[in-house]
Design a protein around this motif. Structure first.
Motif, mmCIF file in Angstrom:
data_model
loop_
_atom_site.group_PDB
_atom_site.id
_atom_site.type_symbol
_atom_site.label_atom_id
_atom_site.label_comp_id
_atom_site.label_asym_id
_atom_site.label_seq_id
_atom_site.Cartn_x
_atom_site.Cartn_y
_atom_site.Cartn_z
ATOM 1 N N ALA A 64 -4.272 12.066 -7.781
ATOM 2 C CA ALA A 64 -4.405 13.473 -7.392
ATOM 3 C C ALA A 64 -3.585 13.775 -6.152
ATOM 4 O O ALA A 64 -2.986 14.853 -6.036
ATOM 5 C CB ALA A 64 -5.882 13.811 -7.157
ATOM 6 N N GLU A 65 -3.527 12.820 -5.217
ATOM 7 C CA GLU A 65 -2.743 13.010 -3.994
ATOM 8 C C GLU A 65 -1.265 12.723 -4.239
ATOM 9 O O GLU A 65 -0.392 13.455 -3.771
ATOM 10 C CB GLU A 65 -3.281 12.097 -2.895
ATOM 11 N N ASP A 66 -0.985 11.658 -4.981
ATOM 12 C CA ASP A 66 0.397 11.263 -5.225
ATOM 13 C C ASP A 66 1.171 12.369 -5.943
ATOM 14 O O ASP A 66 2.347 12.610 -5.651
ATOM 15 C CB ASP A 66 0.411 9.977 -6.050
ATOM 16 N N SER A 67 0.516 13.037 -6.878
ATOM 17 C CA SER A 67 1.190 14.079 -7.658
ATOM 18 C C SER A 67 1.459 15.334 -6.845
ATOM 19 O O SER A 67 2.293 16.158 -7.232
ATOM 20 C CB SER A 67 0.347 14.425 -8.890
ATOM 21 N N GLU A 68 0.785 15.482 -5.693
ATOM 22 C CA GLU A 68 0.949 16.675 -4.864
ATOM 23 C C GLU A 68 1.537 16.362 -3.483
ATOM 24 O O GLU A 68 1.705 17.260 -2.665
ATOM 25 C CB GLU A 68 -0.406 17.370 -4.674
ATOM 26 N N ALA A 69 1.837 15.104 -3.223
ATOM 27 C CA ALA A 69 2.267 14.691 -1.885
ATOM 28 C C ALA A 69 3.628 15.275 -1.539
ATOM 29 O O ALA A 69 4.538 15.322 -2.366
ATOM 30 C CB ALA A 69 2.315 13.172 -1.791
ATOM 31 N N GLY A 70 3.771 15.705 -0.292
ATOM 32 C CA GLY A 70 5.065 16.178 0.185
ATOM 33 C C GLY A 70 5.982 15.033 0.535
ATOM 34 O O GLY A 70 7.202 15.141 0.442
ATOM 35 N N VAL A 71 5.390 13.912 0.952
ATOM 36 C CA VAL A 71 6.132 12.687 1.262
ATOM 37 C C VAL A 71 5.361 11.531 0.655
ATOM 38 O O VAL A 71 4.133 11.461 0.773
ATOM 39 C CB VAL A 71 6.291 12.484 2.780
ATOM 40 N N ASP A 72 6.063 10.635 0.003
ATOM 41 C CA ASP A 72 5.423 9.502 -0.661
ATOM 42 C C ASP A 72 6.133 8.230 -0.222
ATOM 43 O O ASP A 72 7.367 8.174 -0.226
ATOM 44 C CB ASP A 72 5.507 9.672 -2.177
ATOM 45 N N GLY A 73 5.370 7.204 0.151
ATOM 46 C CA GLY A 73 5.968 5.955 0.591
ATOM 47 C C GLY A 73 5.186 4.747 0.123
ATOM 48 O O GLY A 73 3.959 4.801 -0.001
ATOM 49 N N ASN A 74 5.895 3.672 -0.172
ATOM 50 C CA ASN A 74 5.286 2.379 -0.493
ATOM 51 C C ASN A 74 5.701 1.382 0.583
ATOM 52 O O ASN A 74 6.892 1.258 0.888
ATOM 53 C CB ASN A 74 5.742 1.884 -1.872
ATOM 54 N N GLU B 245 9.218 14.405 -1.227
ATOM 55 C CA GLU B 245 8.988 14.982 -2.552
ATOM 56 C C GLU B 245 9.058 16.506 -2.522
ATOM 57 O O GLU B 245 9.456 17.130 -3.495
ATOM 58 C CB GLU B 245 7.624 14.536 -3.085
ATOM 59 N N GLY B 246 8.616 17.090 -1.407
ATOM 60 C CA GLY B 246 8.622 18.542 -1.339
ATOM 61 C C GLY B 246 9.080 19.068 0.005
ATOM 62 O O GLY B 246 9.428 20.238 0.149
ATOM 63 N N ALA B 247 9.080 18.206 1.002
ATOM 64 C CA ALA B 247 9.502 18.603 2.351
ATOM 65 C C ALA B 247 10.037 17.376 3.065
ATOM 66 O O ALA B 247 9.624 16.255 2.784
ATOM 67 C CB ALA B 247 8.327 19.188 3.127
ATOM 68 N N THR B 248 10.968 17.583 3.971
ATOM 69 C CA THR B 248 11.482 16.467 4.758
ATOM 70 C C THR B 248 10.419 16.010 5.749
ATOM 71 O O THR B 248 9.422 16.684 5.975
ATOM 72 C CB THR B 248 12.750 16.885 5.512
ATOM 73 N N PHE B 249 10.641 14.835 6.331
ATOM 74 C CA PHE B 249 9.665 14.298 7.280
ATOM 75 C C PHE B 249 10.382 13.804 8.522
ATOM 76 O O PHE B 249 11.576 13.475 8.492
ATOM 77 C CB PHE B 249 8.825 13.179 6.650
ATOM 78 N N SER B 250 9.640 13.751 9.613
ATOM 79 C CA SER B 250 10.206 13.359 10.897
ATOM 80 C C SER B 250 10.029 11.862 11.126
ATOM 81 O O SER B 250 9.243 11.191 10.441
ATOM 82 C CB SER B 250 9.510 14.117 12.028
ATOM 83 N N ARG B 251 10.750 11.365 12.117
ATOM 84 C CA ARG B 251 10.586 9.955 12.487
ATOM 85 C C ARG B 251 9.162 9.704 12.970
ATOM 86 O O ARG B 251 8.589 8.646 12.691
ATOM 87 C CB ARG B 251 11.604 9.588 13.569
ATOM 88 N N ILE C 260 0.842 -1.185 0.000
ATOM 89 C CA ILE C 260 0.000 0.000 0.000
ATOM 90 C C ILE C 260 0.886 1.246 0.000
ATOM 91 O O ILE C 260 1.997 1.226 0.538
ATOM 92 C CB ILE C 260 -0.948 0.007 1.218
ATOM 93 N N SER C 261 0.385 2.298 -0.616
ATOM 94 C CA SER C 261 1.100 3.574 -0.579
ATOM 95 C C SER C 261 0.506 4.450 0.509
ATOM 96 O O SER C 261 -0.716 4.459 0.715
ATOM 97 C CB SER C 261 1.010 4.287 -1.932
ATOM 98 N N CYS C 262 1.357 5.165 1.211
ATOM 99 C CA CYS C 262 0.924 6.134 2.216
ATOM 100 C C CYS C 262 1.826 7.363 2.081
ATOM 101 O O CYS C 262 2.986 7.243 1.670
ATOM 102 C CB CYS C 262 1.026 5.573 3.633
ATOM 103 N N GLY C 263 1.307 8.522 2.418
ATOM 104 C CA GLY C 263 2.124 9.717 2.273
ATOM 105 C C GLY C 263 1.581 10.892 3.056
ATOM 106 O O GLY C 263 0.565 10.787 3.752
#
Length: 237
Positions: free
Chosen positions: A178-188, A205-211, A162-165
């Protein structure tokens, strides 16, 4: 609000129809919302040459998209004379993921090839391919068992993806295009039915993410995978 109107942890409507092709040993059509993938499994009587004499089997995958799977036509890769790097990366991921749920010694020296053909794409095609590919693989192995060509079941566990972001600053499950193309973080996230991790692919994709955000996404993935595994069980029952 998500573009689809779903809650943050809601996955798209899922359906898995089995036995959709006449000739393949295992087949299914998986639909994750508007992402539709045809998965077929083919049993070959011998393993790849690098496994000759090892007693081990092999599971591999091929992946492709029909020209009008997306909103504009893509040229067939066969016409271009080569596969794209994206296609090669995805089919290797599918193969690795499916092998994680297989006892290759119980499979014997044979190969099962899982073909994943995207009929319609709306995000998460690699994840749908893994989830549906497992169903096709399970059905093919059932035929080996029924014919007594193998003595024990080589399928160790379910495998689903599953993908989550992070979309609009919020962690969300099962991203559509629509969400994947605009997501700041993308994960599979690829997990087994028992909750073991097979592989995680995450990128900013557009911003770093925290633990902490990564943990939130993993929690969403675990809940989503549980629903996908339930759908797999229903499909092969």
């Amino acid at each position: 609000m998500r573009p689809s109107g779903r809650n943050l942890g809601d996955i798209r409507a899922i359906s898995i129809e089995t036995g959709v092709t006449k000739h393949a040993e295992g087949s299914c059509l998986i639909k994750m919302g508007d992402t539709h993938v045809l998965c077929t499994a083919t049993i070959e009587d011998k393993a790849p040459s690098f496994l000759k004499g090892s007693g081990l089997g092999w599971v591999t995958a091929e992946y492709g998209m029909l020209p009008r799977a997306t909103n504009s036509r893509n040229r067939r890769e066969a016409a271009a004379g080569k596969q794209s790097g994206r296609t090669q990366e995805i089919q290797r991921l599918i193969g690795r993921s499916l092998r994680a749920g297989v006892d290759r010694s119980a499979l014997g020296e044979r190969q099962i090839v899982v073909d994943c053909d995207v009929l319609q794409a709306d995000g998460g095609t690699r994840c749908a391919s893994i989830t549906g590919g497992w169903v096709a693989l399970r059905l093919a192995v059932n035929k080996l068992l029924a014919a007594r060509l193998i003595v024990s079941d080589p399928i160790l566990d379910h495998v689903a993806a599953i993908s989550c972001g992070i979309y609009a600053g919020q962690p969300v499950a099962d991203l559509d295009y629509a969400e994947d193309s605009e997501a700041g973080v993308d994960g599979n996230f690829i997990l087994t039915g028992s909750g073991r991790l097979v592989e995680v692919q995450m990128s900013a994709e557009g911003a770093t993410f925290s633990r902490a955000q990564m943990t939130e996404l993993l929690d969403l993935a675990e809940a989503g995978i549980a629903k996908l595994v339930a759908a797999q069980k229903a499909a092969v029952a």
